[in-house]
Motif scaffolding. Sequence first.
Motif: not given
Ligand code: CO
Length: 275
Positions: A111, A113, A122-123, A218, A249
Amino acid sequence: MHDYQLVDGDTTVYRDGSIKLHTAAGFEGMRKAGRLAAEILDACVELVKPGVTTGSIDDAIRGMMLDAGAVPATLGYRGYAHSSCISINHVICHGIPGDKVLKDGDILNIDVTPLVDGWHGDTSRMFYAGEPPLKARKLVEVTYECLMLGIQAAKPGARLGDIGAAIEAHANQFRYGVVREFCGHGLGKLFHDAPEVVHAARPGTGPELKPGMFFTIEPMINLGKPWAKVLGDGWTAVTRDKSLSAQFEHSIAITETGNEIFTKSPTGRDCPPYV
Ligand code: CO
Ligand code: MF3
Ligand code: CO
């Protein structure tokens, strides 16, 4: 727009003191931040393999962000001291990178960001170290489907609860547990903002979705029960029953016609297997 209060000159309007509605400058900012975040996860495909430490992956992620002129938004966030979260097997989220060595058959979430020119991308995606067992790969695939079904439900006129309802309905078909303790969130110039996006909800509930809203979806899905607990380090969230957990996410916007995903992989590597 007479019932909206302007809170930030060229980027943002604010409705009823809760969810922000962004304009063109915000979309431009989020496209750039989201693209970098997705490119960093693309690069992680080559880094994830048995024998490497999660700390070495985190170091590489920090390097990629700094090289791109971005800052890891997690670094110093509420005392968190790393550039990513790396969550292996029964870790649901917020796994702390360190000396832990990946082993053949692990599934892990990375994760990231990056903060790019004031905007947060954010992913997270799942990755395979070597060859995980079929039941682990199935959980990962269904979790990705849950994310994409949640995104399909995110459109103007729908309600926020429609997203969690779509996710929960799909997870239920496989008797997987949907984690309730952690949610998606509004984002933009702030890392975490209103609304709270729950991943299990009743359809038709919650605020109406409107063009210009930015938030993450997410979902965290467990092979067993949904219950979570946080370890003594104050961050690492694990499944109480030690079952495997998966998460994906994306950061998205509601648009006039549906939604825009800011964090899609430019190379199509949104879900494993990454061939
Ligand atoms: Co995240
Ligand atoms: N990226 C996480 C999220 O999806 C938040 C991580 S906060 C941290 O919201 F401090 F744990 F890094
Ligand atoms: Co998030």
